[in-house]
Design an enzyme around this catalytic site. Structure first.
Site, PDB file in Angstrom:
ATOM      1  N   ARG A 133       0.781  -1.177  -0.074  1.00  0.00           N
ATOM      2  CA  ARG A 133       0.165   0.040  -0.093  1.00  0.00           C
ATOM      3  C   ARG A 133       0.868   1.330  -0.019  1.00  0.00           C
ATOM      4  O   ARG A 133       0.494   2.320  -0.779  1.00  0.00           O
ATOM      5  CB  ARG A 133      -0.876  -0.135   1.247  1.00  0.00           C
ATOM      6  CG  ARG A 133      -1.903   1.261   1.222  1.00  0.00           C
ATOM      7  CD  ARG A 133      -2.668   1.311   2.538  1.00  0.00           C
ATOM      8  NE  ARG A 133      -1.792   1.601   3.961  1.00  0.00           N
ATOM      9  CZ  ARG A 133      -2.387   1.312   5.119  1.00  0.00           C
ATOM     10  NH1 ARG A 133      -3.466   0.958   5.065  1.00  0.00           N
ATOM     11  NH2 ARG A 133      -1.455   1.465   5.953  1.00  0.00           N
ATOM     12  N   ARG A 139       1.792   7.356   1.644  1.00  0.00           N
ATOM     13  CA  ARG A 139       1.539   8.253   2.796  1.00  0.00           C
ATOM     14  C   ARG A 139       2.960   8.233   3.745  1.00  0.00           C
ATOM     15  O   ARG A 139       3.734   7.463   3.646  1.00  0.00           O
ATOM     16  CB  ARG A 139       0.568   7.072   3.747  1.00  0.00           C
ATOM     17  CG  ARG A 139      -0.799   7.363   3.820  1.00  0.00           C
ATOM     18  CD  ARG A 139      -1.657   6.397   4.206  1.00  0.00           C
ATOM     19  NE  ARG A 139      -1.039   6.163   5.827  1.00  0.00           N
ATOM     20  CZ  ARG A 139      -1.785   5.313   6.573  1.00  0.00           C
ATOM     21  NH1 ARG A 139      -2.862   4.656   6.151  1.00  0.00           N
ATOM     22  NH2 ARG A 139      -1.634   5.022   7.767  1.00  0.00           N
TER      23      ARG A 139
END
Ligand code: AMP
Length: 197
Positions: A133, A139
C-alpha cells in the site's frame, strides 16, 4: 433493529479494516469514521491540530488519548449526529483507555456496540500488505521503519483490547488473511445475526 449497526473494526495495519469498513458503511448505510483519515485530512489542511497529530503519525506513535477521545466525543454528542443511526469505527479505539472511554460514551447515549469485527492476520501478511500500500498511496507514515513501529505499538497497546471485547461476547474473529470478497462474505454472515436482532 430500527437503526443501523454499531461496529468497531479491530486489527493491525494491512488487515483490511479500511477496505471492509468502506463496504460495510455503504451496504448498511452507516457512517464510516476513520480516525487516521481525520488526522490525515487535518494535517493536509495544515491546521495546528493537524500539524501536531502529524508529528505522532510520522513516528508511528499514537496521538494522545485526550485528542482522539475528544474528537470522537464531539461527533457523538453533536445535535442530530448521524452516528446515532449506526456507525463503523475504523482505527478507534487503539488502546484500553480509548475502549473504556468509548464504552462510557455509548452508555451515556443509549446502547452499546453491536459487534467488534476482529481482523486476524499474521504480522508477515500485515507488513506485506502495508508495504505494498505504501507504494500505491505514498503516505508519509508508510516507510518500512514506521510500519514496523506501528506494528510494535499494535502489539503493546491495541492487542489488549481484543480480550476486553472478547469478554463482552461481541467479538467476531475474521480470517483476514483471505481475499477481500471472502472476508466480506464472513462479515455479511456475522452481521446477519446482529441486524436481525
Ligand atoms: P491509521 O490510518 O488508522 O493507520 O492511523 C494512522 C495514524 O494515525 C496512527 O499511526 C496514529 O498515529 C494515528 N491514529 C489513528 N487513530 C488513532 C487513535 N485511535 N489513537 C491514537 N492515534 C491514532
Amino acid at each position: 433493529m430500527s437503526q443501523g449497526p454499531r461496529l468497531v473494526m479491530l486489527g493491525k495495519q494491512g488487515a483490511g479494516k479500511g477496505t471492509q469498513a468502506a463496504r460495510v458503511a455503504e451496504h448498511y448505510r452507516i457512517v464510516h469514521l476513520s480516525t487516521g483519515e481525520l488526522f490525515r485530512a487535518a494535517a493536509h489542511a495544515g491546521t495546528a491540530f493537524g500539524v501536531r497529530a502529524k508529528e505522532y503519525m510520522d513516528r508511528g506513535e499514537l496521538v494522545p488519548d485526550e485528542t482522539v477521545v475528544g474528537l470522537i466525543e464531539e461527533r457523538f454528542t453533536a445535535d442530530g449526529s448521524p452516528l446515532r443511526g449506526g456507525f463503523v469505527l475504523d482505527g478507534f479505539p487503539r488502546n484500553l483507555a480509548q475502549a473504556e472511554a468509548l464504552d462510557a460514551m455509548l452508555a451515556g447515549i443509549d446502547r452499546g456496540l453491536d459487534a467488534i469485527l476482529f481482523f486476524d492476520v499474521s504480522d508477515e501478511i500485515g507488513m506485506e500488505r502495508a508495504l505494498s500500500r505504501a507504494e500505491i498511496e505514498g503516505r508519509s507514515d508508510d516507510t518500512p521503519e514506521v510500519i514496523a513501529k506501528r506494528l510494535a505499538v499494535y502489539h503493546e497497546q491495541t492487542e489488549p483490547i481484543v480480550e476486553h471485547y472478547r469478554a463482552t461476547g461481541k467479538l467476531v474473529p475474521l480470517h483476514a488473511d483471505r481475499t477481500i470478497d471472502e472476508v466480506w462474505a464472513e462479515i455479511v454472515d456475522a452481521l446477519q445475526v446482529v441486524t436481525a436482532a
